[in-house]
Design a protein around this motif. Structure first.
Motif, PDB file in Angstrom:
ATOM      1  N   TYR A   1     -15.233  52.692  29.655  1.00 20.52           N
ATOM      2  CA  TYR A   1     -16.095  51.971  30.507  1.00 20.52           C
ATOM      3  C   TYR A   1     -16.642  53.874  30.405  1.00 20.52           C
ATOM      4  CZ  TYR A   1     -14.276  48.729  33.300  1.00 20.52           C
ATOM      5  OH  TYR A   1     -14.430  47.142  33.699  1.00 20.52           O
ATOM      6  N   GLY A   2     -15.963  54.952  30.141  1.00 22.64           N
ATOM      7  CA  GLY A   2     -16.707  56.189  30.253  1.00 22.64           C
ATOM      8  C   GLY A   2     -17.674  56.437  29.363  1.00 22.64           C
ATOM      9  N   GLU A   3     -17.795  55.710  27.795  1.00 24.02           N
ATOM     10  CA  GLU A   3     -18.752  56.481  26.598  1.00 24.02           C
ATOM     11  C   GLU A   3     -20.257  55.167  27.042  1.00 24.02           C
ATOM     12  OE1 GLU A   3     -16.099  54.671  23.711  1.00 24.02           O
ATOM     13  OE2 GLU A   3     -14.650  55.827  23.382  1.00 24.02           O
ATOM     14  N   THR A   4     -19.550  53.768  27.712  1.00 21.51           N
ATOM     15  CA  THR A   4     -21.135  53.034  28.229  1.00 21.51           C
ATOM     16  C   THR A   4     -21.487  53.696  29.911  1.00 21.51           C
ATOM     17  OG1 THR A   4     -19.493  51.475  29.883  1.00 21.51           O
ATOM     18  CG2 THR A   4     -19.659  51.054  26.677  1.00 21.51           C
ATOM     19  N   GLY A   5     -20.830  54.453  29.793  1.00 19.96           N
ATOM     20  CA  GLY A   5     -21.558  55.309  30.772  1.00 19.96           C
ATOM     21  C   GLY A   5     -21.673  54.460  32.794  1.00 19.96           C
ATOM     22  N   GLN A   6     -20.648  53.468  32.262  1.00 22.14           N
ATOM     23  CA  GLN A   6     -19.834  53.088  33.666  1.00 22.14           C
ATOM     24  C   GLN A   6     -18.850  53.921  34.604  1.00 22.14           C
ATOM     25  OE1 GLN A   6     -19.576  48.786  33.533  1.00 22.14           O
ATOM     26  NE2 GLN A   6     -20.429  49.056  31.537  1.00 22.14           N
ATOM     27  N   LEU A   7     -19.140  55.443  35.479  1.00 20.58           N
ATOM     28  CA  LEU A   7     -18.342  56.413  35.271  1.00 20.58           C
ATOM     29  C   LEU A   7     -17.209  55.364  36.207  1.00 20.58           C
ATOM     30  CD1 LEU A   7     -20.451  59.836  34.876  1.00 20.58           C
ATOM     31  CD2 LEU A   7     -18.955  58.040  32.985  1.00 20.58           C
ATOM     32  N   VAL A   8     -18.163  55.463  36.996  1.00 24.33           N
ATOM     33  CA  VAL A   8     -17.287  55.046  38.192  1.00 24.33           C
ATOM     34  C   VAL A   8     -16.092  54.194  38.098  1.00 24.33           C
ATOM     35  CG1 VAL A   8     -17.293  53.922  40.757  1.00 24.33           C
ATOM     36  CG2 VAL A   8     -18.990  55.475  40.537  1.00 24.33           C
ATOM     37  N   GLN A   9     -16.003  52.793  37.339  1.00 25.22           N
ATOM     38  CA  GLN A   9     -15.308  52.363  36.376  1.00 25.22           C
ATOM     39  C   GLN A   9     -14.115  53.141  35.687  1.00 25.22           C
ATOM     40  OE1 GLN A   9     -18.401  51.639  36.633  1.00 25.22           O
ATOM     41  NE2 GLN A   9     -19.022  49.524  36.933  1.00 25.22           N
ATOM     42  N   ALA A  10     -14.943  53.819  35.173  1.00 30.21           N
ATOM     43  CA  ALA A  10     -13.998  54.074  34.029  1.00 30.21           C
ATOM     44  C   ALA A  10     -12.823  55.443  35.284  1.00 30.21           C
ATOM     45  CB  ALA A  10     -14.863  55.725  33.082  1.00 30.21           C
TER      46      ALA A  10
ATOM     47  N   THR B   1      -3.963  60.773  29.017  1.00 33.89           N
ATOM     48  CA  THR B   1      -5.251  59.754  30.490  1.00 33.89           C
ATOM     49  C   THR B   1      -6.059  61.323  30.450  1.00 33.89           C
ATOM     50  OG1 THR B   1      -3.481  58.424  30.530  1.00 33.89           O
ATOM     51  CG2 THR B   1      -5.147  58.859  32.078  1.00 33.89           C
ATOM     52  N   LEU B   2      -4.935  62.557  30.746  1.00 32.10           N
ATOM     53  CA  LEU B   2      -5.917  63.509  31.369  1.00 32.10           C
ATOM     54  C   LEU B   2      -6.983  64.103  30.788  1.00 32.10           C
ATOM     55  CD1 LEU B   2      -3.055  65.374  32.215  1.00 32.10           C
ATOM     56  CD2 LEU B   2      -4.356  64.351  33.422  1.00 32.10           C
ATOM     57  N   ASP B   3      -6.825  64.152  29.621  1.00 37.08           N
ATOM     58  CA  ASP B   3      -8.256  64.670  28.684  1.00 37.08           C
ATOM     59  C   ASP B   3      -9.579  63.622  28.532  1.00 37.08           C
ATOM     60  OD1 ASP B   3      -9.239  65.654  26.411  1.00 37.08           O
ATOM     61  OD2 ASP B   3      -9.303  63.447  25.309  1.00 37.08           O
ATOM     62  N   SER B   4      -9.024  61.974  28.664  1.00 38.99           N
ATOM     63  CA  SER B   4      -9.930  61.189  29.064  1.00 38.99           C
ATOM     64  C   SER B   4     -10.506  61.701  30.604  1.00 38.99           C
ATOM     65  CB  SER B   4      -9.571  60.151  28.899  1.00 38.99           C
ATOM     66  OG  SER B   4      -9.635  59.569  27.832  1.00 38.99           O
ATOM     67  N   LEU B   5      -9.377  61.696  30.883  1.00 38.44           N
ATOM     68  CA  LEU B   5     -10.472  62.784  33.152  1.00 38.44           C
ATOM     69  C   LEU B   5     -11.029  63.623  33.138  1.00 38.44           C
ATOM     70  CD1 LEU B   5      -6.960  61.016  35.145  1.00 38.44           C
ATOM     71  CD2 LEU B   5      -9.361  60.618  35.602  1.00 38.44           C
ATOM     72  N   ALA B   6     -10.271  64.420  32.393  1.00 37.25           N
ATOM     73  CA  ALA B   6     -11.497  66.139  31.871  1.00 37.25           C
ATOM     74  C   ALA B   6     -12.761  65.585  31.592  1.00 37.25           C
ATOM     75  CB  ALA B   6     -10.860  66.585  30.645  1.00 37.25           C
ATOM     76  N   ASN B   7     -12.744  64.473  30.780  1.00 40.13           N
ATOM     77  CA  ASN B   7     -14.177  64.705  29.634  1.00 40.13           C
ATOM     78  C   ASN B   7     -15.295  63.808  30.841  1.00 40.13           C
ATOM     79  OD1 ASN B   7     -14.105  65.555  26.687  1.00 40.13           O
ATOM     80  ND2 ASN B   7     -12.565  64.202  26.709  1.00 40.13           N
ATOM     81  N   LEU B   8     -14.855  63.338  31.901  1.00 38.33           N
ATOM     82  CA  LEU B   8     -15.036  62.001  32.734  1.00 38.33           C
ATOM     83  C   LEU B   8     -15.827  63.285  33.561  1.00 38.33           C
ATOM     84  CD1 LEU B   8     -15.823  59.717  33.414  1.00 38.33           C
ATOM     85  CD2 LEU B   8     -14.056  59.325  35.073  1.00 38.33           C
ATOM     86  N   ASP B   9     -14.821  64.328  33.760  1.00 36.29           N
ATOM     87  CA  ASP B   9     -14.667  65.448  35.712  1.00 36.29           C
ATOM     88  C   ASP B   9     -15.931  66.339  34.494  1.00 36.29           C
ATOM     89  OD1 ASP B   9     -13.366  64.698  36.945  1.00 36.29           O
ATOM     90  OD2 ASP B   9     -11.742  66.072  36.679  1.00 36.29           O
TER      91      ASP B   9
END
Length: 167
Positions: free
Chosen positions: A7-16, A45-53
């Protein structure tokens, strides 16, 4: 976890964020019962959330998550198991980049120096290309940039070494 990253890679940040927060909750519960089996997964998981942040402009949140991920991986330093040295180096690099972009150069320098230390312990010039070499080369380059004004010779050495690592 994988769905959140997709989801994050496709720009769907809310769903990610929704999926990653669910994964974080589950993994925190699992860490309590089996740290050796799940600390590294929670760190991922925290790494993915950090990238999202970071993508959402929350630099402070990203740094906090990478720092927690580093502390989770430190568990393995004293308890054996897999070696997460290169991953810790990458997290330190990400923290350094975030501080660098915030123009907090002393904190960036500290994080890049930690990253360099991690990468240096596992880098082998004579081996086949390694997955972390790009991060290592960029770490050395940023250390060069940060030393340009006060330690010109040291900066030049970092730049030369970064070229050596990259090639």
């Amino acid at each position: 976890q994988g769905l959140g990253a997709l989801y994050g890679e496709t720009g769907q940040l809310v769903q990610a964020r929704e999926v990653l927060l669910k994964a974080e909750h589950i993994r925190r519960e699992l860490v309590e019962s089996d740290p050796s089996g799940y600390n590294s997964r929670l760190a991922t998981t925290l790494d993915s959330l950090a990238n999202l942040d970071l993508a959402e402009g929350n630099s402070k949140g990203a740094i906090s998550k990478w720092e927690e991920a580093l502390s989770l991986l430190a568990f393995y330093d004293s308890n054996g198991g897999d070696d997460f040295t290169t991953i810790k180096g990458r997290y330190c690099f990400c923290i350094g980049m975030t501080y660098f972009n915030l123009k907090k150069n002393s904190k960036a320098l500290k994080s890049f120096s930690k990253a360099e230390s991690y990468f240096r312990t596992v880098f082998d010039r004579d081996s086949l290309p390694q997955m972390f070499e790009d991060y290592y080369a960029m770490t050395l380059s940023y250390l060069g940039v940060l030393h340009e004004t006060d330690k010109e010779n040291e900066a030049e050495n970092y730049f030369l070494e970064s070229l050596d690592v990259a090639l």
